[in-house]
Design a protein around this motif. Structure first.
Motif, PDB file in Angstrom:
ATOM      1  N   HIS A   1      33.480  -3.679  -6.214  1.00 45.94           N
ATOM      2  CA  HIS A   1      33.185  -2.431  -5.518  1.00 45.94           C
ATOM      3  C   HIS A   1      32.697  -1.359  -6.491  1.00 45.94           C
ATOM      4  O   HIS A   1      31.685  -0.660  -6.224  1.00 45.94           O
ATOM      5  N   ILE A   2      33.330  -1.196  -7.632  1.00 47.79           N
ATOM      6  CA  ILE A   2      32.914  -0.170  -8.602  1.00 47.79           C
ATOM      7  C   ILE A   2      31.580  -0.525  -9.206  1.00 47.79           C
ATOM      8  O   ILE A   2      30.755   0.348  -9.523  1.00 47.79           O
ATOM      9  N   GLU A   3      31.338  -1.801  -9.371  1.00 45.64           N
ATOM     10  CA  GLU A   3      30.032  -2.207  -9.883  1.00 45.64           C
ATOM     11  C   GLU A   3      28.939  -1.927  -8.863  1.00 45.64           C
ATOM     12  O   GLU A   3      27.812  -1.509  -9.226  1.00 45.64           O
ATOM     13  N   THR A   4      29.250  -2.093  -7.580  1.00 49.35           N
ATOM     14  CA  THR A   4      28.265  -1.765  -6.532  1.00 49.35           C
ATOM     15  C   THR A   4      27.969  -0.263  -6.517  1.00 49.35           C
ATOM     16  O   THR A   4      26.793   0.171  -6.393  1.00 49.35           O
ATOM     17  N   CYS A   5      29.007   0.527  -6.625  1.00 48.91           N
ATOM     18  CA  CYS A   5      28.808   1.995  -6.692  1.00 48.91           C
ATOM     19  C   CYS A   5      27.977   2.383  -7.905  1.00 48.91           C
ATOM     20  O   CYS A   5      27.123   3.292  -7.835  1.00 48.91           O
ATOM     21  N   TRP A   6      28.211   1.731  -9.006  1.00 51.94           N
ATOM     22  CA  TRP A   6      27.435   2.022 -10.209  1.00 51.94           C
ATOM     23  C   TRP A   6      25.977   1.651 -10.020  1.00 51.94           C
ATOM     24  O   TRP A   6      25.072   2.403 -10.440  1.00 51.94           O
ATOM     25  N   LYS A   7      25.725   0.561  -9.379  1.00 56.88           N
ATOM     26  CA  LYS A   7      24.339   0.166  -9.108  1.00 56.88           C
ATOM     27  C   LYS A   7      23.657   1.161  -8.162  1.00 56.88           C
ATOM     28  O   LYS A   7      22.468   1.496  -8.355  1.00 56.88           O
ATOM     29  N   GLN A   8      24.363   1.611  -7.166  1.00 57.74           N
ATOM     30  CA  GLN A   8      23.786   2.622  -6.260  1.00 57.74           C
ATOM     31  C   GLN A   8      23.475   3.902  -7.022  1.00 57.74           C
ATOM     32  O   GLN A   8      22.436   4.547  -6.787  1.00 57.74           O
ATOM     33  N   LEU A   9      24.362   4.286  -7.922  1.00 56.53           N
ATOM     34  CA  LEU A   9      24.114   5.499  -8.727  1.00 56.53           C
ATOM     35  C   LEU A   9      22.894   5.311  -9.604  1.00 56.53           C
ATOM     36  O   LEU A   9      22.024   6.228  -9.730  1.00 56.53           O
ATOM     37  N   GLU A  10      22.764   4.169 -10.200  1.00 56.47           N
ATOM     38  CA  GLU A  10      21.626   3.904 -11.056  1.00 56.47           C
ATOM     39  C   GLU A  10      20.323   3.911 -10.244  1.00 56.47           C
ATOM     40  O   GLU A  10      19.285   4.447 -10.690  1.00 56.47           O
ATOM     41  N   ALA A  11      20.359   3.347  -9.066  1.00 61.05           N
ATOM     42  CA  ALA A  11      19.160   3.329  -8.231  1.00 61.05           C
ATOM     43  C   ALA A  11      18.779   4.747  -7.792  1.00 61.05           C
ATOM     44  O   ALA A  11      17.583   5.136  -7.809  1.00 61.05           O
TER      45      ALA A  11
END
Length: 618
Positions: free
Chosen positions: A126-136
Motif C-alpha cells: 500500500h505505501i509503495e502504491t502511494c509512493w508511485k502515485q506521488l511520483e506520477a
C-alpha cells in the motif's frame, strides 16, 4: 523495547528470524520424540532381560528360588520390571505433554506467523502504491510546468514579431493560458497527492508496521516461553518417576539385605537330608592265613566266641551302607559279599571250623575285587530286567507312597501331598457350599432356576470329597508311618534280644542272598526301616514277587554232608542230588536249590557239579 519502533525497517530480517525460531522448535520436538523412542526401547530391553532370567514354571529351576539369595535375585528381576515401567511412563508423559502439545502449537504458530507477515506485506504494498502515485503526480506537474513555460515563451515570441498576424498572436496567448492552467491543476493535484502520501507514510511507519511487528514480537516471545516450559516439563517428567525408581532400588537393596546365608544352609539341609547316619568303619581283613580269611572282632559278621551281640549288616549298618549303593542296579551286583568256604572233610571236618562254615553273605570283599568279578562274568538276564525297572522309576514312574526316596525326603513329599489334597477338599467344599446356597435360592424363587438341576452336581462333589478324604487318610497313614521312623525313633534303646538280632540277620541275608537287591535298583526307605525295627526275614519277599526264580544251569551231587548253620547256606546230605542255579564265581561257593522254597550256598568242594550243555555255551 518494541520491534515496531526499533526494527521498523527490518521486515525481511524479522521474517528470517521467526522462521529460524520455528525451526528450533521443530528440532526440539524431534529431539524429545527420539528420547521417547529410546525410553521405550530401553524399557522393552529391561523387560526382556527380566523375563529372560525369570524361573520357568514347573521346572527344577523354580525349586532353586526357595533360597533367600535366589529370592532376592527374583525380587531384583521383578523390581527391574517395575523400573522398566517407569521408563515407559517417562516416554508416555513426554509424548503427551511435550511432543503432542508442541506439534499442535507449531502448526498454530506457523498460521499466526503467516497471517502477520501477510499483513506486513500488504501494508508495504500500500505505501509503495502511494509512493508511485506521488511520483506520477509529481512528474505530471513537472511536465505541465515545462509545457506552460514553453507556451509562454512562444506567445511572447509571436507577440514581438510584427510579421505575425493578430490572430496567430491571440492563438498563442490562449495556448499559453491553457498551459498555465494545466500547470496549476497539476500543482494542486501534486500537492494533494503529496499530503495524502505523507499521511499514509506516517500511518504506515508509526501505526501499521509497529502493530504488525508488535504482534510478531509477541508471537516470538510466546514461542520462546513455550519452549522453555517444555524443557522444564522435560525435566519434571523425569523427576516425577525418581521417587518410584528410588523405591525400586530400595526394594532391591532390601531384598539384598534379606539374604541369609545361615537360613540358606539350613534349607539345603532340609531339602537334601536323607535321615541316614554316616557309614560305619570299614573292617580290617586279615590275609595272613593261607587257606582262609579270619574275621576281626570288629567285623560286621556274627562273633559268637564272646557271646556279644554285634551290629548286623541288616540292622543299622545296612541303613548306613544303602545310600552309597542305591545309584543303580549294577552296584547291587557288586555288593554280594563272600566268605572262603570250609575245606572238605578230607582235610578238615566241617565241624572243626569254628561255628561251622561262615555265611557267604556276611563278609564283604573289596569292591574292586567284586567289580573285576562282575566285569569278567556275564550278568543274569533278570538282573538287567530289574535294572530296566529301576530306570523306569528314575524316569518318573515312582511308587505312590514315595518309598523310593530317603526317609526325610519321603516325609516332605507325603506332607506336600497331604496339603495338596486338603486344598482340593477345601475347594470342593467351597463349591458344594456355593451350590447349596444356589439351590436354596432356587427353592425360594423357582423362577430363577430349577433346584433339581443342582442335585447331580452336589452328588458329584460329595463323591469327590469322599474320594479325596480317603486319599488323605491313605497318605496320612504313610506319613505317620514315616514320622514314626525318623531320627527321633533312633534314640530309643536298641533291643539286645537274640531273637531281634536273628531277625535282623535273617532280613539282611534274605535281601543280600539274591543278586537283585532291589527291583528298581535304588534304595527304598520302607525296606531299610522295617529291617531295623522288627520285620521278619520275609519282609523283602514282596519286593520280588514279580521276579522269576533263577533258572537251573545244571545238577550236582553232594560228596560230603554239609551242615548249613549260618544264614545263606543250606544243609545237604552225602549223595543227595540237587539243582545248580549259580556256579562258583571264584569264591569257593556254589548256589544250589532243593525245591522252590529251599536254596542256598554250599562249598564247591563239597559237591560234584554237572552243568547243562546250554549253560556251558552261555
Amino acid at each position: 523495547m518494541s520491534w515496531g519502533t526499533e526494527l521498523w525497517d527490518q521486515f525481511d530480517n524479522l521474517e528470517k528470524h521467526t522462521q529460524s525460531g520455528i525451526d528450533v522448535l521443530e528440532k526440539y520436538i524431534k529431539f524429545v520424540k527420539e528420547r521417547t523412542e529410546i525410553e521405550l526401547s530401553y524399557a522393552k530391553q529391561l523387560r526382556n532381560l527380566s523375563k529372560k532370567y525369570q524361573p520357568k514354571k514347573n521346572s527344577k529351576e523354580e525349586e532353586e528360588y526357595r533360597y533367600t539369595s535366589t529370592r532376592a535375585f527374583l525380587a531384583t528381576l521383578n523390581e527391574m520390571n517395575d523400573y522398566a515401567g517407569q521408563h515407559e511412563v517417562i516416554s508416555e508423559n513426554m509424548t503427551s505433554l511435550i511432543t503432542a502439545e508442541l506439534t499442535r502449537y507449531v502448526q498454530e504458530l506457523k498460521q499466526e506467523r503467516k497471517s502477520h507477515f501477510h499483513d506486513g506485506r500488504k501494508a508495504q504494498q500500500h505505501i509503495e502504491t502511494c509512493w508511485k502515485q506521488l511520483e506520477a503526480s509529481k512528474r505530471r506537474f513537472e511536465r505541465d510546468c515545462k509545457e506552460a513555460d514553453r507556451a509562454q515563451q512562444y506567445f511572447e515570441k509571436m507577440d514581438a514579431d510584427i510579421n505575425v498576424t493578430k490572430a496567430d498572436v491571440e492563438k498563442a496567448r490562449q495556448q499559453a493560458q491553457l498551459r498555465h492552467q494545466m500547470a496549476e491543476d497539476s500543482k494542486a493535484e501534486y500537492s494533494s497527492t503529496l499530503q495524502k502520501f505523507n499521511s499514509e507514510q506516517h500511518e504506515h511507519y508509526y501505526t501499521h508496521i509497529p502493530n504488525i511487528f508488535q504482534k510478531i514480537q509477541e508471537m516470538e516471545e510466546r514461542r520462546i516461553v513455550r519452549i522453555g516450559e517444555s524443557m522444564k516439563t522435560f525435566a519434571e517428567v523425569d523427576r516425577q518417576v525418581i521417587p518410584i525408581i528410588g523405591k525400586c532400588l530400595d526394594e532391591i537393596t532390601k531384598a539384598a539385605e534379606s539374604v541369609d546365608h545361615k537360613n540358606d544352609s539350613q534349607m539345603v539341609i532340609e531339602a537334601f537330608k536323607s535321615g541316614f547316619e554316616p557309614p560305619g568303619d570299614v573292617d580290617f581283613e586279615d590275609f595272613t592265613q593261607p587257606m582262609k580269611r579270619t574275621v576281626s572282632e570288629s567285623s560286621l559278621s556274627n562273633s559268637r566266641g564272646d557271646g556279644k551281640s554285634e551290629p548286623k549288616f541288616g540292622s543299622k549298618s545296612k541303613g548306613k551302607l544303602w545310600p552309597f549303593i542305591k545309584k543303580n542296579k549294577l552296584m547291587s551286583l557288586l555288593t554280594s559279599p563272600h566268605q572262603p568256604p570250609p575245606p572238605p572233610p578230607a582235610s578238615a571236618s566241617p565241624s572243626a571250623v569254628p561255628n561251622g562254615p561262615q555265611s557267604p553273605k556276611q563278609q564283604k570283599e573289596p569292591l574292586s575285587h567284586r567289580f573285576n568279578e562282575f566285569m569278567t562274568s556275564k550278568p543274569k538276564i533278570h538282573c538287567f530286567r530289574s535294572l530296566k525297572r529301576g530306570l523306569s522309576l528314575k524316569l518318573g514312574a515312582g511308587p505312590e507312597d514315595f518309598s523310593n526316596l530317603p526317609p526325610e525326603q519321603r516325609r516332605k513329599k507325603l506332607q506336600q501331598k497331604v496339603d495338596e489334597l486338603n486344598r482340593d477338599i477345601q475347594k470342593e467344599m467351597d463349591s458344594r457350599d456355593a451350590l447349596t446356597k444356589m439351590k436354596d435360592v432356587y427353592i425360594k424363587n423357582p423362577q430363577m432356576g430349577d433346584a433339581a438341576s443342582v442335585d447331580l452336581r452336589l452328588a458329584e462333589l460329595g463323591q469327590n470329597i469322599d474320594k479325596l478324604r480317603l486319599e488323605v487318610q491313605k497318605f496320612e497313614g504313610w506319613l505317620a508311618e514315616v514320622e514314626g521312623r525318623l531320627p527321633a525313633r533312633l534314640e530309643q534303646p536298641r533291643r539286645q534280644s537274640g531273637v531281634y538280632e536273628a531277625q535282623n540277620a535273617s532280613g539282611v541275608n534274605s535281601c543280600a542272598q539274591d543278586r537283585e537287591s532291589s527291583p528298581d535298583g535304588s534304595y527304598t526307605e520302607e525296606q531299610s526301616q522295617e529291617t531295623e525295627m522288627k520285620v521278619p526275614a520275609t519282609d523283602f519277599d514282596d519286593e520280588f514277587d514279580d521276579e522269576e526264580p533263577l533258572p537251573t544251569i545244571g545238577t550236582c551231587k553232594a560228596l560230603y554232608t554239609f551242615e548249613g548253620q549260618n544264614e545263606g547256606t543250606i544243609s545237604v546230605a552225602e549223595g543227595e542230588m540237587l539243582y545248580v542255579i549259580e556256579e562258583d564265581k571264584g569264591d569257593g561257593w556254589t548256589r544250589i536249590r532243593r525245591n522252590e522254597d529251599e536254596e542256598g550256598y554250599v562249598p564247591t568242594s563239597y559237591v560234584e557239579v554237572y552243568l547243562d550243555k546250554n549253560a556251558k555255551d552261555s
